[in-house]
Structures are given as C-alpha cells and as structure tokens.
Design a protein around this motif. Structure first.
Motif, PDB file in Angstrom:
ATOM      1  N   VAL A 130       9.109  54.555  68.510  1.00 46.59           N
ATOM      2  CA  VAL A 130      10.078  54.671  69.602  1.00 46.59           C
ATOM      3  C   VAL A 130       9.509  54.053  70.868  1.00 46.59           C
ATOM      4  O   VAL A 130       8.304  53.989  71.069  1.00 46.59           O
ATOM      5  CB  VAL A 130      10.435  56.152  69.888  1.00 46.59           C
ATOM      6  N   SER A 131      10.417  53.590  71.712  1.00 48.58           N
ATOM      7  CA  SER A 131       9.997  53.108  73.027  1.00 48.58           C
ATOM      8  C   SER A 131      10.147  54.205  74.065  1.00 48.58           C
ATOM      9  O   SER A 131       9.351  54.329  74.986  1.00 48.58           O
ATOM     10  CB  SER A 131      10.823  51.882  73.432  1.00 48.58           C
ATOM     11  N   THR A 132      11.184  55.032  73.905  1.00 45.35           N
ATOM     12  CA  THR A 132      11.384  56.170  74.803  1.00 45.35           C
ATOM     13  C   THR A 132      11.878  57.360  73.992  1.00 45.35           C
ATOM     14  O   THR A 132      12.498  57.202  72.944  1.00 45.35           O
ATOM     15  CB  THR A 132      12.420  55.856  75.901  1.00 45.35           C
ATOM     16  N   LEU A 133      11.598  58.556  74.480  1.00 42.60           N
ATOM     17  CA  LEU A 133      12.077  59.786  73.856  1.00 42.60           C
ATOM     18  C   LEU A 133      12.996  60.504  74.825  1.00 42.60           C
ATOM     19  O   LEU A 133      12.752  60.515  76.031  1.00 42.60           O
ATOM     20  CB  LEU A 133      10.902  60.710  73.499  1.00 42.60           C
ATOM     21  N   GLU A 134      14.050  61.096  74.288  1.00 42.85           N
ATOM     22  CA  GLU A 134      14.939  61.889  75.125  1.00 42.85           C
ATOM     23  C   GLU A 134      14.333  63.263  75.354  1.00 42.85           C
ATOM     24  O   GLU A 134      13.801  63.891  74.436  1.00 42.85           O
ATOM     25  CB  GLU A 134      16.310  62.033  74.458  1.00 42.85           C
ATOM     26  N   THR A 135      14.418  63.742  76.584  1.00 38.33           N
ATOM     27  CA  THR A 135      13.874  65.049  76.925  1.00 38.33           C
ATOM     28  C   THR A 135      14.649  66.151  76.215  1.00 38.33           C
ATOM     29  O   THR A 135      15.883  66.137  76.193  1.00 38.33           O
ATOM     30  CB  THR A 135      13.936  65.277  78.446  1.00 38.33           C
ATOM     31  N   VAL A 136      13.919  67.096  75.610  1.00 40.10           N
ATOM     32  CA  VAL A 136      14.552  68.250  74.968  1.00 40.10           C
ATOM     33  C   VAL A 136      13.911  69.514  75.514  1.00 40.10           C
ATOM     34  O   VAL A 136      12.798  69.494  76.043  1.00 40.10           O
ATOM     35  CB  VAL A 136      14.398  68.210  73.430  1.00 40.10           C
ATOM     36  N   ALA A 137      14.624  70.631  75.384  1.00 41.85           N
ATOM     37  CA  ALA A 137      14.092  71.916  75.828  1.00 41.85           C
ATOM     38  C   ALA A 137      12.963  72.340  74.906  1.00 41.85           C
ATOM     39  O   ALA A 137      13.094  72.287  73.683  1.00 41.85           O
ATOM     40  CB  ALA A 137      15.195  72.971  75.830  1.00 41.85           C
ATOM     41  N   ILE A 138      11.842  72.771  75.477  1.00 40.66           N
ATOM     42  CA  ILE A 138      10.692  73.161  74.669  1.00 40.66           C
ATOM     43  C   ILE A 138      10.349  74.626  74.822  1.00 40.66           C
ATOM     44  O   ILE A 138       9.447  75.126  74.162  1.00 40.66           O
ATOM     45  CB  ILE A 138       9.455  72.309  75.019  1.00 40.66           C
ATOM     46  N   GLY A 139      11.038  75.347  75.704  1.00 41.46           N
ATOM     47  CA  GLY A 139      10.716  76.747  75.941  1.00 41.46           C
ATOM     48  C   GLY A 139      11.361  77.669  74.951  1.00 41.46           C
ATOM     49  O   GLY A 139      12.163  77.273  74.136  1.00 41.46           O
ATOM     50  N   GLU A 178      -2.065  50.326  76.972  1.00 39.54           N
ATOM     51  CA  GLU A 178      -2.876  49.400  77.758  1.00 39.54           C
ATOM     52  C   GLU A 178      -3.180  50.038  79.112  1.00 39.54           C
ATOM     53  O   GLU A 178      -2.433  50.905  79.592  1.00 39.54           O
ATOM     54  CB  GLU A 178      -2.131  48.079  77.956  1.00 39.54           C
ATOM     55  N   PRO A 179      -4.269  49.626  79.753  1.00 38.49           N
ATOM     56  CA  PRO A 179      -4.640  50.230  81.040  1.00 38.49           C
ATOM     57  C   PRO A 179      -3.543  50.166  82.096  1.00 38.49           C
ATOM     58  O   PRO A 179      -3.433  51.059  82.947  1.00 38.49           O
ATOM     59  CB  PRO A 179      -5.873  49.424  81.464  1.00 38.49           C
ATOM     60  N   ASP A 180      -2.708  49.109  82.055  1.00 35.93           N
ATOM     61  CA  ASP A 180      -1.674  48.965  83.082  1.00 35.93           C
ATOM     62  C   ASP A 180      -0.351  49.628  82.696  1.00 35.93           C
ATOM     63  O   ASP A 180       0.610  49.590  83.462  1.00 35.93           O
ATOM     64  CB  ASP A 180      -1.434  47.489  83.396  1.00 35.93           C
ATOM     65  N   GLU A 181      -0.273  50.242  81.521  1.00 39.32           N
ATOM     66  CA  GLU A 181       0.951  50.932  81.106  1.00 39.32           C
ATOM     67  C   GLU A 181       0.974  52.343  81.680  1.00 39.32           C
ATOM     68  O   GLU A 181      -0.019  53.072  81.627  1.00 39.32           O
ATOM     69  CB  GLU A 181       1.044  50.997  79.578  1.00 39.32           C
ATOM     70  N   GLN A 182       2.130  52.729  82.205  1.00 36.55           N
ATOM     71  CA  GLN A 182       2.288  54.056  82.777  1.00 36.55           C
ATOM     72  C   GLN A 182       2.632  55.074  81.692  1.00 36.55           C
ATOM     73  O   GLN A 182       3.293  54.754  80.704  1.00 36.55           O
ATOM     74  CB  GLN A 182       3.403  54.042  83.833  1.00 36.55           C
ATOM     75  N   LEU A 183       2.163  56.297  81.885  1.00 39.36           N
ATOM     76  CA  LEU A 183       2.520  57.366  80.963  1.00 39.36           C
ATOM     77  C   LEU A 183       4.019  57.647  81.025  1.00 39.36           C
ATOM     78  O   LEU A 183       4.616  57.621  82.100  1.00 39.36           O
ATOM     79  CB  LEU A 183       1.761  58.651  81.303  1.00 39.36           C
ATOM     80  N   SER A 184       4.603  57.932  79.854  1.00 37.22           N
ATOM     81  CA  SER A 184       6.009  58.305  79.758  1.00 37.22           C
ATOM     82  C   SER A 184       6.131  59.618  79.002  1.00 37.22           C
ATOM     83  O   SER A 184       5.213  60.026  78.277  1.00 37.22           O
ATOM     84  CB  SER A 184       6.812  57.222  79.021  1.00 37.22           C
ATOM     85  N   TYR A 185       7.287  60.258  79.169  1.00 39.27           N
ATOM     86  CA  TYR A 185       7.568  61.494  78.441  1.00 39.27           C
ATOM     87  C   TYR A 185       7.321  61.295  76.946  1.00 39.27           C
ATOM     88  O   TYR A 185       7.804  60.333  76.342  1.00 39.27           O
ATOM     89  CB  TYR A 185       9.017  61.907  78.675  1.00 39.27           C
ATOM     90  N   TYR A 220       2.302  64.501  77.067  1.00 36.65           N
ATOM     91  CA  TYR A 220       2.721  64.315  78.450  1.00 36.65           C
ATOM     92  C   TYR A 220       4.221  64.560  78.566  1.00 36.65           C
ATOM     93  O   TYR A 220       5.020  64.027  77.792  1.00 36.65           O
ATOM     94  CB  TYR A 220       2.384  62.902  78.922  1.00 36.65           C
ATOM     95  N   LEU A 221       4.612  65.393  79.551  1.00 40.23           N
ATOM     96  CA  LEU A 221       6.013  65.780  79.711  1.00 40.23           C
ATOM     97  C   LEU A 221       6.687  65.114  80.906  1.00 40.23           C
ATOM     98  O   LEU A 221       7.865  65.364  81.166  1.00 40.23           O
ATOM     99  CB  LEU A 221       6.118  67.301  79.866  1.00 40.23           C
ATOM    100  N   ARG A 267       2.620  68.407  66.586  1.00 41.25           N
ATOM    101  CA  ARG A 267       3.512  68.085  65.469  1.00 41.25           C
ATOM    102  C   ARG A 267       4.905  68.664  65.702  1.00 41.25           C
ATOM    103  O   ARG A 267       5.921  67.997  65.456  1.00 41.25           O
ATOM    104  CB  ARG A 267       2.954  68.636  64.153  1.00 41.25           C
ATOM    105  N   ASP A 268       4.959  69.915  66.182  1.00 42.32           N
ATOM    106  CA  ASP A 268       6.253  70.558  66.390  1.00 42.32           C
ATOM    107  C   ASP A 268       7.026  69.889  67.525  1.00 42.32           C
ATOM    108  O   ASP A 268       8.256  69.802  67.478  1.00 42.32           O
ATOM    109  CB  ASP A 268       6.060  72.047  66.677  1.00 42.32           C
ATOM    110  N   PHE A 269       6.316  69.428  68.552  1.00 45.04           N
ATOM    111  CA  PHE A 269       6.989  68.705  69.637  1.00 45.04           C
ATOM    112  C   PHE A 269       7.658  67.446  69.088  1.00 45.04           C
ATOM    113  O   PHE A 269       8.837  67.180  69.357  1.00 45.04           O
ATOM    114  CB  PHE A 269       5.989  68.333  70.735  1.00 45.04           C
TER     115      PHE A 269
END
Length: 243
Positions: free
Chosen positions: A234-243, A171-178, A197-198, A130-132
């Motif tokens: 969303v279709s894509t998420l922008e990478t953010v700092a998680i540390g 779907e089985p043929d879809e690749q994992l994304s951030y 998945y990061l 949830r926090d992510f």
C-alpha cells in the motif's frame, strides 16, 4: 481418573506455582497432558513449553488449555481472557485454594488495541502490530518466537524478519505516514521492539510490563528508532479506530 482429577492433582503438586496442561482428544477420548510452565514468574502466570504443545498436537487434537490459580478463585483474569481470545480455545481454571473450577471461553468481538496486558507471544509488541495491520486487510506472518522473552532478548529477530513480512525501509528524506512500522533498539541489543506510527507524532506499541498504548513519539522513542518501514502493498492506509 478423569481429566479434572488429573489436572487438580497436577495443580496441587505444582503449588504455589501455576500449573498448566492441555486437554487433547486422542482416539475419541479426552486426555489431560501436563505441560511445563516455563514462565520466569511461575507463581503469577504461566507460559506453556512449546515442545509440550507440539507433542500434544502430535498425539491428537487440542481442545482446551487448563491451568491453576494457586491462591485465588477460579475466575479468569484479564490476561486469561485475552490469551483465551487469542488462541480461540476454552481455558479451564482450577483453584487450589477452594478446590473449585471455572472456565473462560473465547469472546469473538474484536480485542481493542489499547489497554492490552502484555503477555509473551499472546499479547506482545508483534501481536499488536499484526492486529493493527489486520484491521487494514494486511496479514503479517506470526513468527515462531523463542520460548521466552529472555531468550528473544539474547538474539532479537526483528532485523531479519521485516523484509520477509513485506516491508521496505524508508529513505532518509521520506516522511513518516500513518501505518508505518518503527523498529526500536530499547536495550542496546539491536532491533528488539516494534510499533506503528499513527500520525500527529504518536506511536502505538506494547512494552513488556505495560499496557499497550498510544504514546507521544518523543525524543526517547525517536532516539531509539533504528529503522522506519512501510508495507509494500500500500501507499497509504485509511485511519481506523484502534481503541
């Protein structure tokens, strides 16, 4: 008797286990309401019985959590501060050993997603997930969990919850994304763990008994994966700092 005296008496009676109670304002007065500690390790930690919490809310306004440290000073542990931040309430701590009080208050800075101490409901795998998503502007529901982790493991709920949280299965043929969510069957009981998945074959997750971490999405986690999910907003998420 003052609420401090009542709480101290409660703590002494519960030792060597941790006591826990709530400070509730009822008709303009502070009242101490002792609660049942349903932790499976009550000498080291506490979990408030949800029924006691609900009863206190019915009586008045909860203003603080009170618990004891039977054998240690009244200084907040890392877990105390983490749960205090999650609830947004002060935590008063009574040391049975020294007969003294301490307090920790919510810190309003964002809690790192890496290195959290596991605590059922306050800091578990769903809390981390949830926090992510909250960092990306997506609010996921905070499901009503069973009273204990052991109760949850007898009937894991993730398989029923993800469609209601706005996810679709890849779907089985879809690749994992951030930012894709991963449901795992870690104990052969059905979907009982969730991570995110990061990218670059890494996953963010929080297992019981471990700190939250960024781990390699290797053979074991891949073989334990039972569903791959993507949030529908969303279709894509922008990478953010998680540390």
């Amino acid at each position: 008797m003052s609420w401090q005296e009542l709480a101290a008496d409660h703590a002494t009676r519960e030792a060597p286990c941790e006591s826990v109670g709530l400070l509730v304002v009822i008709k303009g007065r502070e009242r101490y309401r002792p609660c049942k500690n349903i932790s499976t390790e009550p000498r080291d930690t506490f979990v408030i019985d949800p029924e006691d919490w609900a009863s206190a809310e019915d009586e008045g306004h909860i203003t603080a959590v009170i618990h004891s440290h039977p054998q240690t000073p009244p200084e907040p542990s890392r877990e105390d501060q983490q749960a205090c931040d999650a609830l947004g309430l002060p935590w008063h701590i009574y040391s049975v050993l020294s007969g003294s009080w301490g307090v920790c208050r919510p810190q309003h800075q964002r809690l790192s997603l890496i290195g959290r101490v596991w605590s059922w409901i306050y800091a578990d795998c769903w809390t981390l997930t949830r926090d992510f998503y909250a960092l990306h502007g997506i609010e996921l529901p905070d499901w009503q969990r069973p009273r204990t982790f052991e109760d949850f493991m007898r009937a894991p709920m993730f398989g029923d919850c993800w469609p209601l949280a706005g996810f679709r299965e890849l779907e089985p043929d879809e690749q994992l994304s951030y930012g894709d969510a991963l449901l795992f069957d870690m104990h052969g009981t059905g979907p009982d763990h969730v991570g995110v998945y990061l990218g670059d074959m890494e996953v963010l997750h929080h297992l019981k008994g471990r700190l939250s971490s960024r781990d390699l999405y290797g053979a074991f986690l891949q073989s334990s994966t039972v569903q791959r999910l993507r949030h529908c907003s969303v279709s894509t998420l922008e990478t953010v700092a998680i540390g």
